[in-house]
Design a protein around this motif. Structure first.
Motif, PDB file in Angstrom:
ATOM      1  N   GLN A 223      33.233  11.339  35.702  1.00  0.00           N
ATOM      2  CA  GLN A 223      34.663  11.148  35.954  1.00  0.00           C
ATOM      3  C   GLN A 223      35.326  12.478  36.288  1.00  0.00           C
ATOM      4  OE1 GLN A 223      35.385   9.180  32.154  1.00  0.00           O
ATOM      5  NE2 GLN A 223      36.119   7.363  33.256  1.00  0.00           N
ATOM      6  N   ILE A 224      34.966  13.520  35.550  1.00  0.00           N
ATOM      7  CA  ILE A 224      35.534  14.843  35.822  1.00  0.00           C
ATOM      8  C   ILE A 224      35.142  15.302  37.221  1.00  0.00           C
ATOM      9  CG2 ILE A 224      35.414  17.287  35.163  1.00  0.00           C
ATOM     10  CD1 ILE A 224      35.234  16.285  32.224  1.00  0.00           C
ATOM     11  N   GLU A 225      33.890  15.094  37.599  1.00  0.00           N
ATOM     12  CA  GLU A 225      33.431  15.482  38.937  1.00  0.00           C
ATOM     13  C   GLU A 225      34.151  14.685  40.020  1.00  0.00           C
ATOM     14  OE1 GLU A 225      31.667  18.047  40.061  1.00  0.00           O
ATOM     15  OE2 GLU A 225      31.702  18.690  37.969  1.00  0.00           O
ATOM     16  N   ASP A 226      34.373  13.387  39.795  1.00  0.00           N
ATOM     17  CA  ASP A 226      35.095  12.562  40.765  1.00  0.00           C
ATOM     18  C   ASP A 226      36.510  13.096  40.970  1.00  0.00           C
ATOM     19  OD1 ASP A 226      32.917  10.890  41.010  1.00  0.00           O
ATOM     20  OD2 ASP A 226      33.752   9.284  39.753  1.00  0.00           O
ATOM     21  N   ILE A 227      37.184  13.409  39.887  1.00  0.00           N
ATOM     22  CA  ILE A 227      38.546  13.933  39.977  1.00  0.00           C
ATOM     23  C   ILE A 227      38.540  15.284  40.694  1.00  0.00           C
ATOM     24  CG2 ILE A 227      40.510  14.810  38.656  1.00  0.00           C
ATOM     25  CD1 ILE A 227      39.680  12.671  36.496  1.00  0.00           C
ATOM     26  N   ARG A 228      37.607  16.139  40.292  1.00  0.00           N
ATOM     27  CA  ARG A 228      37.510  17.469  40.904  1.00  0.00           C
ATOM     28  C   ARG A 228      37.275  17.362  42.407  1.00  0.00           C
ATOM     29  NH1 ARG A 228      33.706  19.763  37.753  1.00  0.00           N
ATOM     30  NH2 ARG A 228      35.294  20.628  36.384  1.00  0.00           N
TER      31      ARG A 228
END
Length: 96
Positions: free
Chosen positions: A84-89
């Motif tokens: 999820q963090i990678e998707d947002i980033r």
């Protein structure tokens, strides 16, 4: 609303109201007691707990100190998976 904000809302990571309410209960602290410590009103704390408004940065820092919790925890970032963090980033960085 900005696309990245929509993604965050869809992930339901706005955990601050729930986390604050849980901390108040765990520490057997009233909204009024927290308000007194922060120099604000009980109605302001109530609005935070209900999710109507959010604290400013200064109050957020003080809340993290009072309850000895990280700001990441208070805001729910600790509940995000790495993907999820990678998707947002990646969404945010694609706007460069």
């Amino acid at each position: 609303m900005h696309k990245s904000h929509k993604i965050l809302l869809n992930m339901n990571i706005s955990k601050f109201p729930e986390n604050l309410n849980d901390l108040l209960k765990t520490h057997n602290m009233s909204q009024q007691a927290l308000a007194d410590m922060l120099g604000t009103t009980q109605s302001t704390i109530s609005r935070w707990v209900k999710g109507f408004t959010r604290p400013n940065f200064e109050d957020l820092i003080l809340i993290s100190i009072i309850f000895n919790e990280s700001i990441d925890f208070l805001l729910g970032k600790e509940d995000l998976s790495e993907s999820q963090i990678e998707d947002i980033r990646s969404i945010l960085l694609s706007k460069k």
